[in-house]
Design an enzyme around this catalytic site. Structure first.
Site, short mmCIF file in Angstrom:
data_model
loop_
_atom_site.label_atom_id
_atom_site.label_comp_id
_atom_site.label_asym_id
_atom_site.label_seq_id
_atom_site.Cartn_x
_atom_site.Cartn_y
_atom_site.Cartn_z
N CYS A 114 0.76 -0.43 -0.07
CA CYS A 114 0.17 -0.16 0.21
C CYS A 114 0.91 0.98 0.19
O CYS A 114 0.51 2.38 -0.30
CB CYS A 114 -1.06 -0.21 1.56
SG CYS A 114 -1.87 -1.59 1.34
N HIS A 254 -3.01 6.88 3.28
CA HIS A 254 -3.47 5.55 2.55
C HIS A 254 -4.84 5.28 3.12
O HIS A 254 -5.24 5.40 4.84
CB HIS A 254 -2.07 4.18 2.70
CG HIS A 254 -3.05 3.11 2.20
ND1 HIS A 254 -3.30 3.05 1.53
CD2 HIS A 254 -2.93 2.17 3.17
CE1 HIS A 254 -3.93 2.21 0.98
NE2 HIS A 254 -3.88 1.43 1.81
N ASN A 284 -9.81 0.01 0.05
CA ASN A 284 -8.79 -0.44 -0.03
C ASN A 284 -8.50 -0.56 -1.45
O ASN A 284 -8.54 -1.85 -1.18
CB ASN A 284 -8.26 -1.42 1.41
CG ASN A 284 -6.83 -0.95 1.14
OD1 ASN A 284 -6.00 -0.74 0.05
ND2 ASN A 284 -6.15 -1.92 2.82
O1 UT7 Z 1 -3.81 -1.26 4.17
C1 UT7 Z 1 -3.12 -2.36 4.28
C2 UT7 Z 1 -3.43 -2.62 5.81
N1 UT7 Z 1 -4.20 -2.23 5.86
C3 UT7 Z 1 -5.14 -2.50 7.37
O2 UT7 Z 1 -4.19 -0.93 7.55
C4 UT7 Z 1 -6.10 -2.83 7.34
C5 UT7 Z 1 -6.14 -2.45 9.47
N2 UT7 Z 1 -6.38 -3.13 10.03
C6 UT7 Z 1 -8.46 -2.70 10.69
O3 UT7 Z 1 -8.24 -1.83 9.78
C7 UT7 Z 1 -9.24 -3.04 11.24
O4 UT7 Z 1 -8.08 -4.42 12.01
C8 UT7 Z 1 -9.97 -4.96 10.39
C9 UT7 Z 1 -10.95 -4.10 10.02
C10 UT7 Z 1 -9.35 -5.19 9.51
C11 UT7 Z 1 -10.93 -5.22 11.60
O5 UT7 Z 1 -11.41 -4.52 12.34
P1 UT7 Z 1 -11.31 -4.59 13.94
O6 UT7 Z 1 -11.70 -3.94 15.28
O7 UT7 Z 1 -9.44 -4.91 14.50
O8 UT7 Z 1 -12.06 -6.25 14.41
P2 UT7 Z 1 -11.07 -7.52 15.01
O9 UT7 Z 1 -10.31 -8.21 13.90
O10 UT7 Z 1 -10.72 -7.11 16.57
O11 UT7 Z 1 -12.82 -7.92 15.13
C12 UT7 Z 1 -13.55 -7.37 16.17
C13 UT7 Z 1 -14.80 -8.51 16.42
C14 UT7 Z 1 -14.53 -10.29 15.65
O12 UT7 Z 1 -15.11 -10.91 15.95
P3 UT7 Z 1 -14.92 -10.59 18.71
O13 UT7 Z 1 -14.19 -12.35 18.07
O14 UT7 Z 1 -15.10 -10.10 19.52
O15 UT7 Z 1 -16.70 -11.50 18.30
C15 UT7 Z 1 -14.94 -10.52 14.47
O16 UT7 Z 1 -14.27 -11.66 14.61
O17 UT7 Z 1 -14.96 -8.14 14.69
C16 UT7 Z 1 -15.92 -9.46 14.22
N3 UT7 Z 1 -15.46 -10.04 12.65
C17 UT7 Z 1 -16.49 -8.88 11.54
N4 UT7 Z 1 -17.64 -8.97 12.35
C18 UT7 Z 1 -18.25 -8.73 10.77
C19 UT7 Z 1 -14.43 -9.19 11.98
N5 UT7 Z 1 -14.25 -9.04 10.70
C20 UT7 Z 1 -16.05 -8.55 10.81
C21 UT7 Z 1 -16.89 -8.35 9.58
N6 UT7 Z 1 -17.82 -8.72 9.83
N7 UT7 Z 1 -16.55 -7.90 8.53
#
Ligand code: UT7
Length: 330
Positions: A114, A254, A284
């Protein structure tokens, strides 16, 4: 500070097909509310199955050439920044060079995830110091949909397809790239990758069965890295240029997650109206996010001559980088 390179033209291309959050609800266990609240994304563009990275790059490059008032023969170098090239080799930049008919131009790809477009700007800026290079085309082009696992809700909701391009030329005036910085922390190389298909895990039945040809990401780790590094690079670039944050007219980070962007705005004390965004409708687009947003702002004539743009990227590698641009042709 001596300005070495200036922007002569910008361009972009987005595929027509839209994949909305509601469409994703039908194919993976997710919902619109979660995606909007946790990422800021509502929809993303998806390339047709027969579209390659070079197809998107070519369209964006054509627009940038037109805006720069240059012909393909004027180009001395083409750099394509991408995670999703047409092939492992040859470089997608060579395919684009042939399609454009840019016979004089050298061509290579640049892999910095990215941060790819920022890396390309930094590289092009240095090439333009040489008398052998007058016009350089840099392109960020991605077909992220081709490496998405649409059963992995942690990644497939984030990424979209698109391409952005910029023609850079020598500058003897006050406008152009004021400074650009690139960096990397390779200890985080395992946090965001496409493990299969390279020499570590060459394509095999086993690599396919294990889904190694898809993008894998430790989202939380990248999130923490991103929120920290955006602020660090922004402050370093401004300090080096002797500029204050209040002198920045546009902030172009980004486009990975609106929460990452909002955290940066808050910590850097940048008013929300200064940020350039396309995340909501494009998701993204990795190396394409920044050049598409820039070309869209240029198309809307938002960028007045003399405006200071602070752009910052981060991504796989882990790579990071940023640039300060004084907009205009002077
Ligand atoms: O461009 C390259 C660089 N990439 C990035 O910058 C990405 C950076 N990371 C992020 O943007 C975030 O970490 C994500 C958007 C990928 C994830 O968001 P988060 O707030 O960190 O969520 P998490 O992975 O901590 O998950 C929280 C909860 C989990 O459920 P439990 O375990 O709390 O029950 C996940 O299973 O949200 C759940 N979850 C979802 N629920 C519905 C994760 N993805 C989804 C989804 N829909 N798509």
């Amino acid at each position: 500070m001596q300005i070495k390179a200036k922007v002569l033209g910008t361009g972009y291309f987005l595929p027509d097909r839209i994949l909305s959050n509601h469409d994703l609800e039908k194919i993976v266990d997710t919902n619109n509310e979660w995606i909007v609240e946790r990422t800021g994304i509502r929809e993303r563009r998806i390339a047709e199955p027969d579209m390659r990275c070079s197809d998107l790059a070519y369209e964006a490059a054509q627009m940038a050439l037109k805006n720069a008032n240059l012909s393909p023969e004027d180009l001395d170098l083409i750099i394509v920044a991408t995670d999703t090239p047409d092939y492992m080799f040859p470089a997608t930049a060579c395919v684009v060079q042939a399609r454009l008919g840019a016979k004089k131009a050298g061509a290579f790809d640049l892999e910095a995830g990215c941060t790819g477009f920022i890396y390309a700007m930094s590289v092009a800026e240095k090439f333009l110091l040489s008398p052998d290079f007058n016009h350089i085309m840099i392109i960020g082009s991605e077909v992220m949909s081709k490496i998405m696992d649409y059963t992995d809700r942690g990644t497939c909701i984030l990424f979209g397809d698109g391409a952005g391009a910029m023609v850079l030329g020598k500058s003897a005036g006050t406008c152009g790239i004021v400074n650009a910085e690139i960096g990397a922390d390779g200890t985080g190389a395992g946090l965001l990758l496409q493990p299969g298909g390279g020499s570590a895990f060459p394509a095999s039945h086993e690599s396919i069965d294990k889904k190694l040809h898809y993008l894998k990401m430790s989202g939380n780790d990248i999130y923490k890295f991103a929120t920290r590094i955006i602020v660090e690079i922004s402050e370093r670039l401004l300090n080096k240029a002797g500029l204050g944050i209040e002198q920045v007219d546009f902030f172009l980070p980004h486009q990975a997650n609106i929460r990452i962007i909002n955290s940066a705005l808050k910590r850097l004390k940048i008013p929300a109206e200064k940020v350039l965004l396309n995340l909501e409708h494009c998701g993204n687009m990795s190396a394409a996010s920044i050049p598409v947003a820039l070309a869209q702002a240029d198309e809307k004539q938002l960028l007045k001559s003399g405006a200071i743009i602070l752009t910052v990227g981060f991504g796989t590698g882990l790579t990071y980088g940023g640039a300060l641009i004084r907009w205009g042709r002077d």
